[in-house]
Design a protein around this motif. Structure first.
Motif, PDB file in Angstrom:
ATOM      1  N   SER A  29       0.883  -1.137   0.037  1.00 44.04           N
ATOM      2  CA  SER A  29       0.227  -0.162  -0.099  1.00 44.04           C
ATOM      3  C   SER A  29       0.894   1.090  -0.017  1.00 44.04           C
ATOM      4  N   THR A  30       2.196   1.106   0.215  1.00 49.24           N
ATOM      5  CA  THR A  30       3.025   2.217   0.149  1.00 49.24           C
ATOM      6  C   THR A  30       4.303   1.901  -0.664  1.00 49.24           C
ATOM      7  N   ASP A  31       5.015   2.851  -0.984  1.00 49.73           N
ATOM      8  CA  ASP A  31       6.376   2.619  -1.968  1.00 49.73           C
ATOM      9  C   ASP A  31       7.293   1.606  -1.167  1.00 49.73           C
ATOM     10  N   ALA A  32       7.086   1.990   0.163  1.00 52.50           N
ATOM     11  CA  ALA A  32       8.458   0.960   1.013  1.00 52.50           C
ATOM     12  C   ALA A  32       7.788  -0.210   0.994  1.00 52.50           C
ATOM     13  N   GLU A  33       6.478  -0.596   1.384  1.00 50.09           N
ATOM     14  CA  GLU A  33       5.903  -2.104   1.094  1.00 50.09           C
ATOM     15  C   GLU A  33       6.130  -2.465  -0.021  1.00 50.09           C
ATOM     16  N   ARG A  34       5.858  -1.644  -1.247  1.00 47.69           N
ATOM     17  CA  ARG A  34       5.979  -2.287  -2.606  1.00 47.69           C
ATOM     18  C   ARG A  34       7.668  -2.746  -2.848  1.00 47.69           C
ATOM     19  N   GLN A  35       8.674  -2.131  -2.236  1.00 55.50           N
ATOM     20  CA  GLN A  35       9.986  -2.689  -2.397  1.00 55.50           C
ATOM     21  C   GLN A  35      10.149  -3.906  -1.611  1.00 55.50           C
ATOM     22  N   VAL A  36       9.341  -4.219  -0.482  1.00 54.44           N
ATOM     23  CA  VAL A  36       9.483  -5.409   0.172  1.00 54.44           C
ATOM     24  C   VAL A  36       8.854  -6.586  -0.339  1.00 54.44           C
ATOM     25  N   ALA A  37       7.523  -6.284  -0.981  1.00 51.71           N
ATOM     26  CA  ALA A  37       6.786  -7.158  -1.886  1.00 51.71           C
ATOM     27  C   ALA A  37       7.571  -7.638  -2.925  1.00 51.71           C
ATOM     28  N   GLU A  38       8.230  -6.664  -3.642  1.00 54.41           N
ATOM     29  CA  GLU A  38       9.044  -7.237  -4.867  1.00 54.41           C
ATOM     30  C   GLU A  38      10.078  -8.125  -4.474  1.00 54.41           C
ATOM     31  N   SER A  39      10.733  -7.802  -3.340  1.00 53.59           N
ATOM     32  CA  SER A  39      11.951  -8.414  -2.711  1.00 53.59           C
ATOM     33  C   SER A  39      11.505 -10.146  -2.674  1.00 53.59           C
ATOM     34  N   ILE A  40      10.345  -9.787  -1.853  1.00 51.20           N
ATOM     35  CA  ILE A  40       9.795 -11.280  -1.550  1.00 51.20           C
ATOM     36  C   ILE A  40       9.471 -12.188  -2.972  1.00 51.20           C
ATOM     37  N   ALA A  41       9.297 -11.062  -3.962  1.00 50.43           N
ATOM     38  CA  ALA A  41       8.742 -11.802  -5.269  1.00 50.43           C
ATOM     39  C   ALA A  41       9.834 -12.171  -6.006  1.00 50.43           C
ATOM     40  N   ALA A  42      10.958 -11.823  -5.560  1.00 44.15           N
ATOM     41  CA  ALA A  42      12.334 -12.396  -6.347  1.00 44.15           C
ATOM     42  C   ALA A  42      12.446 -14.008  -6.060  1.00 44.15           C
ATOM     43  N   VAL A  43      11.438 -14.520  -5.351  1.00 45.83           N
ATOM     44  CA  VAL A  43      11.570 -15.898  -5.077  1.00 45.83           C
ATOM     45  C   VAL A  43      10.556 -16.326  -6.182  1.00 45.83           C
ATOM     46  N   PRO A  44      10.751 -17.163  -7.279  1.00 45.59           N
ATOM     47  CA  PRO A  44      10.001 -17.407  -8.565  1.00 45.59           C
ATOM     48  C   PRO A  44       8.683 -18.167  -7.924  1.00 45.59           C
ATOM     49  N   GLY A  45       7.513 -17.633  -8.622  1.00 42.17           N
ATOM     50  CA  GLY A  45       6.446 -18.354  -8.053  1.00 42.17           C
ATOM     51  C   GLY A  45       5.580 -17.512  -7.161  1.00 42.17           C
ATOM     52  N   VAL A  46       6.235 -16.400  -6.490  1.00 40.54           N
ATOM     53  CA  VAL A  46       5.349 -15.652  -5.631  1.00 40.54           C
ATOM     54  C   VAL A  46       4.854 -14.666  -6.541  1.00 40.54           C
ATOM     55  N   VAL A  47       3.252 -14.420  -6.343  1.00 39.74           N
ATOM     56  CA  VAL A  47       2.488 -13.466  -7.028  1.00 39.74           C
ATOM     57  C   VAL A  47       2.296 -12.176  -6.093  1.00 39.74           C
ATOM     58  N   VAL A  48       2.580 -10.908  -6.927  1.00 39.43           N
ATOM     59  CA  VAL A  48       2.407  -9.909  -6.535  1.00 39.43           C
ATOM     60  C   VAL A  48       0.904  -9.250  -6.982  1.00 39.43           C
ATOM     61  N   ILE A  49       0.181  -9.060  -5.903  1.00 35.44           N
ATOM     62  CA  ILE A  49      -1.116  -8.099  -5.979  1.00 35.44           C
ATOM     63  C   ILE A  49      -1.053  -6.534  -6.271  1.00 35.44           C
ATOM     64  N   PRO A  50      -1.190  -6.098  -6.993  1.00 39.70           N
ATOM     65  CA  PRO A  50      -0.767  -4.545  -6.804  1.00 39.70           C
ATOM     66  C   PRO A  50      -1.808  -3.910  -5.983  1.00 39.70           C
ATOM     67  N   ARG A  51      -1.309  -2.486  -5.611  1.00 42.37           N
ATOM     68  CA  ARG A  51      -1.988  -1.978  -4.570  1.00 42.37           C
ATOM     69  C   ARG A  51      -3.537  -1.656  -5.060  1.00 42.37           C
ATOM     70  N   SER A  52      -4.287  -2.131  -4.355  1.00 44.69           N
ATOM     71  CA  SER A  52      -5.761  -2.395  -4.570  1.00 44.69           C
ATOM     72  C   SER A  52      -6.819  -1.550  -3.337  1.00 44.69           C
ATOM     73  N   PRO A  53      -7.863  -1.557  -3.635  1.00 41.04           N
ATOM     74  CA  PRO A  53      -8.829  -1.215  -2.780  1.00 41.04           C
ATOM     75  C   PRO A  53      -8.941  -2.224  -1.577  1.00 41.04           C
ATOM     76  N   LEU A  54      -9.243  -1.707  -0.289  1.00 33.43           N
ATOM     77  CA  LEU A  54      -9.301  -2.769   0.989  1.00 33.43           C
ATOM     78  C   LEU A  54     -10.214  -3.940   0.477  1.00 33.43           C
ATOM     79  N   PRO A  55     -11.674  -3.666  -0.034  1.00 39.50           N
ATOM     80  CA  PRO A  55     -12.380  -4.665  -0.208  1.00 39.50           C
ATOM     81  C   PRO A  55     -11.732  -5.909  -1.186  1.00 39.50           C
ATOM     82  N   GLU A  56     -11.054  -5.475  -2.162  1.00 36.17           N
ATOM     83  CA  GLU A  56     -10.289  -6.516  -3.160  1.00 36.17           C
ATOM     84  C   GLU A  56      -9.340  -7.393  -2.432  1.00 36.17           C
TER      85      GLU A  56
END
Length: 322
Positions: free
Chosen positions: A217-244
């Protein structure tokens, strides 16, 4: 009878109130409930299908612009909205000065915790009636006891239900796929788990046939998400509204998260949920659910990915056996 619940924040505190609402709905079907909540968490309250009206307050934003005419216009509009709803009773489930002030805006008798029980004792001076609830109980049980005393029933503390339902919106995995939502974001840096451990957890889950999901939900969290997704097979869901995001969590098979509101939400949905407490303690405010568990770090004893995955396997097996 119309009752207004005042529980404005935080996300975890709001989620902790749902079991008390479930008790009240079962014991007092004559009551229609509304809820006054901080505007950013209105989407969380909306996950409960039996809340008839949601009133948004903006205390966090108003504090930054206390002398703005727009702030006072919004506060006046909220007062008018609450009074127009004609509540018979207001239950302040928060026990803070700010929540007590909001409770009084509705123009109905406000009830809450007594001076010895409230987090801020001054709040009790705003109530027409107050109740004693021991402090040394989990936040969920304290609120359930408060509602029971106020509304005239004894909650069945042997059972726990939140009543919240995942919305249909949001990411959906392929049919038959099993997913694990990794909730890495936190309001404070000291609550965050290391990227190395998140990556190790993702690899272990993939080896067990689970697809890890991450979002941000923030640029800092995006960096962490993309770092975790450096593991092949991890799916990154783009920043989305809370209900989604809530919908994607609710459709997952597992949630692993730090001390953050969405971890509480996963537990409330009934998911196998492992909460990782890095610098805080679950104690009286940790996630509660049928398949929720917390692991805490200690001096020289960090929480490791292996421990988390083993606990996740245990919870998944427990759910399958139920």
């Amino acid at each position: 009878m119309r009752v207004l619940i005042v529980k404005t924040s935080s996300m975890g505190d709001v989620i902790h109130t749902f079991p008390a609402l479930e008790d009240a709905l079962a014991a007092r079907p004559d009551i229609e409930f509304g809820w006054c909540v901080e505007e950013g968490f209105a989407g969380i309250v909306a996950l409960h299908p039996k809340v008839r009206a949601i009133h948004r307050v903006a205390l966090r934003r108003w504090r930054k612009h206390l002398f703005s005419a727009a702030t006072w216009r919004e506060a006046a509009a909220l007062r008018q909205e609450l009074r127009g709803a004609r509540y018979d009773l207001v239950l302040d489930a928060q026990g803070l000065l700010k929540s007590a002030v909001v409770a009084r805006l509705a123009g109905a008798p406000a009830w809450g915790l007594d001076r010895a029980s409230a987090r801020e004792p001054i709040a009790a001076s705003f109530y027409a009636r107050s109740f004693a609830v021991p402090r040394g109980l989990h936040a969920i049980e304290r609120t359930r006891r408060l509602f029971g005393q106020a509304l005239g029933y004894a909650p069945d503390l042997s059972r726990l239900a939140s009543g919240v339902e995942p919305p249909p919106a949001g990411y959906a995995a392929a049919p038959g796929a099993r997913t694990a939502f990794l909730l890495h974001g936190a309001s404070r840096d000291d609550k965050k788990w290391s990227i190395v451990e998140w990556q190790a957890t993702a690899r272990a889950l993939l080896a067990r046939g689970l697809t890890p999901l991450v979002t941000w939900s923030t640029d800092a969290e995006r960096q962490v998400a993309e770092s975790i997704a450096a593991v092949p097979g991890v799916v990154v869901i783009p920043r989305s509204p809370l209900p989604e995001i809530a919908g994607a969590i609710g459709r997952s098979d597992l949630a692993i998260g730090v001390d953050t509101g969405l971890t509480h939400l996963a537990a409330a949905f009934g998911l196998p949920t492992v909460a990782v407490f890095v610098s805080t303690e679950p104690g009286l405010t940790g996630p509660r659910g049928a398949y929720a568990s917390s692991l805490s770090a200690g001096p020289g004893r960090p929480v490791r990915a292996d421990d988390v995955v083993l606990e996740a396997e245990r919870l998944i097996a427990q759910r399958r056996a139920a």
